[in-house]
Scaffold this motif. Structure first.
Motif, PDB file in Angstrom:
ATOM      1  N   MET A   1       0.792  -1.239   0.125  1.00 39.99           N
ATOM      2  CA  MET A   1      -0.074  -0.090  -0.154  1.00 39.99           C
ATOM      3  C   MET A   1       0.939   1.259  -0.038  1.00 39.99           C
ATOM      4  O   MET A   1       1.983   1.286   0.556  1.00 39.99           O
ATOM      5  CB  MET A   1      -0.759   0.059   1.166  1.00 39.99           C
ATOM      6  CG  MET A   1      -1.951   1.083   1.365  1.00 39.99           C
ATOM      7  SD  MET A   1      -3.007   1.214   2.717  1.00 39.99           S
ATOM      8  CE  MET A   1      -1.984   1.918   3.923  1.00 39.99           C
ATOM      9  N   PHE A   2       0.434   2.356  -0.463  1.00 41.36           N
ATOM     10  CA  PHE A   2       1.082   3.467  -0.795  1.00 41.36           C
ATOM     11  C   PHE A   2       0.096   4.604  -0.234  1.00 41.36           C
ATOM     12  O   PHE A   2      -1.205   4.499   0.286  1.00 41.36           O
ATOM     13  CB  PHE A   2       1.459   3.723  -2.156  1.00 41.36           C
ATOM     14  CG  PHE A   2       2.229   2.757  -2.652  1.00 41.36           C
ATOM     15  CD1 PHE A   2       3.629   2.531  -2.729  1.00 41.36           C
ATOM     16  CD2 PHE A   2       1.446   1.786  -3.418  1.00 41.36           C
ATOM     17  CE1 PHE A   2       4.314   1.437  -3.138  1.00 41.36           C
ATOM     18  CE2 PHE A   2       2.202   0.755  -3.982  1.00 41.36           C
ATOM     19  CZ  PHE A   2       3.489   0.504  -3.905  1.00 41.36           C
ATOM     20  N   THR A   3       0.827   5.885  -0.111  1.00 41.08           N
ATOM     21  CA  THR A   3      -0.086   7.072   0.323  1.00 41.08           C
ATOM     22  C   THR A   3       0.087   8.153  -0.695  1.00 41.08           C
ATOM     23  O   THR A   3      -0.816   9.196  -0.193  1.00 41.08           O
ATOM     24  CB  THR A   3       0.361   7.409   1.802  1.00 41.08           C
ATOM     25  OG1 THR A   3      -0.399   8.474   2.389  1.00 41.08           O
ATOM     26  CG2 THR A   3       1.908   8.081   1.797  1.00 41.08           C
ATOM     27  N   GLY A   4       0.606   8.153  -1.684  1.00 38.26           N
ATOM     28  CA  GLY A   4       0.731   9.040  -2.899  1.00 38.26           C
ATOM     29  C   GLY A   4       1.457  10.322  -2.448  1.00 38.26           C
ATOM     30  O   GLY A   4       1.371  11.337  -3.110  1.00 38.26           O
ATOM     31  N   ILE A   5       2.705   9.916  -1.581  1.00 44.20           N
ATOM     32  CA  ILE A   5       3.552  11.184  -1.298  1.00 44.20           C
ATOM     33  C   ILE A   5       4.817  10.604  -2.141  1.00 44.20           C
ATOM     34  O   ILE A   5       5.589   9.809  -1.574  1.00 44.20           O
ATOM     35  CB  ILE A   5       3.692  11.361   0.179  1.00 44.20           C
ATOM     36  CG1 ILE A   5       2.336  11.543   0.798  1.00 44.20           C
ATOM     37  CG2 ILE A   5       4.678  12.459   0.438  1.00 44.20           C
ATOM     38  CD1 ILE A   5       1.721  12.918   0.251  1.00 44.20           C
TER      39      ILE A   5
END
Length: 214
Positions: A1-5
């Motif tokens: 999973m990522f957070t888009g930063i």
């Protein structure tokens, strides 16, 4: 999973054609210390697996489905790409929940530059239009952004100087495409509404296991 930063910007150093797949060689010395074989790294928003570490970066394989859905099938040697390593337990969720599963691509229709920010207007593909809402989140080329306006067949995001400088969006030209991942929470809500919310029975019932475990 990522957070888009976005944490790094890499460069496509080589592309190997493998029939209906490709192998991307990505140069980014700063990310070498963070990546291990088998790790996940979002490349322009696409979750890819580190197949091999190199002195300058890493190698990742892209299968046909990835090439069909995303813009990675159109990258060239020398292109710059946004990079984000997968989240670790305890990391800040600085953007929003990003899976690295691209839904579609969108074309930049218009770029408006102001003294303090840029406004980017993208075509809004019909397949994801219902998930894009004003003030909601959208992931473009791996970057978590807030939708500032939505119109008939388009949506806009407004980018501050930091985002323009630390991602590839600062060099994006009209007519170019970006990878789009809509907010997965909206998809789950839609699915539940379509198929109903049947309560799950969590009660413990005695069952006859034929004497096993006694």
């Amino acid at each position: 999973m990522f957070t888009g930063i976005i944490s790094h910007i890499g460069t496509i150093s080589d592309i190997k054609e493998l029939g209906d797949a490709i192998q991307l060689h990505i140069s980014c010395p700063d990310i070498v210390a963070l990546a291990e074989h088998g790790d996940s790294i979002a490349v322009n928003g696409v979750c890819l697996t580190v197949a091999e570490k190199t002195a300058e970066g890493f190698v990742a394989d892209c299968m046909k489905q990835t090439l069909d859905v995303s813009s990675l099938g159109y990258v060239h040697v020398g292109d710059r790409v946004n990079l984000e390593p997968a989240l670790r337990l305890g990391d800040r969720l600085g953007g929003h929940i990003v899976q690295g599963h691209v839904d579609t691509t969108a074309v930049l229709l218009k770029r408006t530059t102001t003294p303090h920010w840029d406004v980017l207007r993208f075509a809004l593909p019909e397949s994801v239009a219902r998930y894009v809402v004003a003030q909601g989140s959208v992931c473009l080329n791996g970057t978590s952004l807030t939708v500032s306006h939505v119109g008939e067949g388009w949506f806009e995001v407004s980018l501050i100087p930091t985002t323009l400088a630390e991602t590839t969006h600062g060099q994006l030209h009209e007519g170019e495409s970006v990878n789009v991942e809509v907010d997965v929470l909206g998809k789950y809500v839609e699915r539940l509404m379509q198929h109903g919310m049947t309560p799950v029975d969590h009660s413990c019932e005695e069952k006859d296991y034929g004497g096993q475990g006694e």
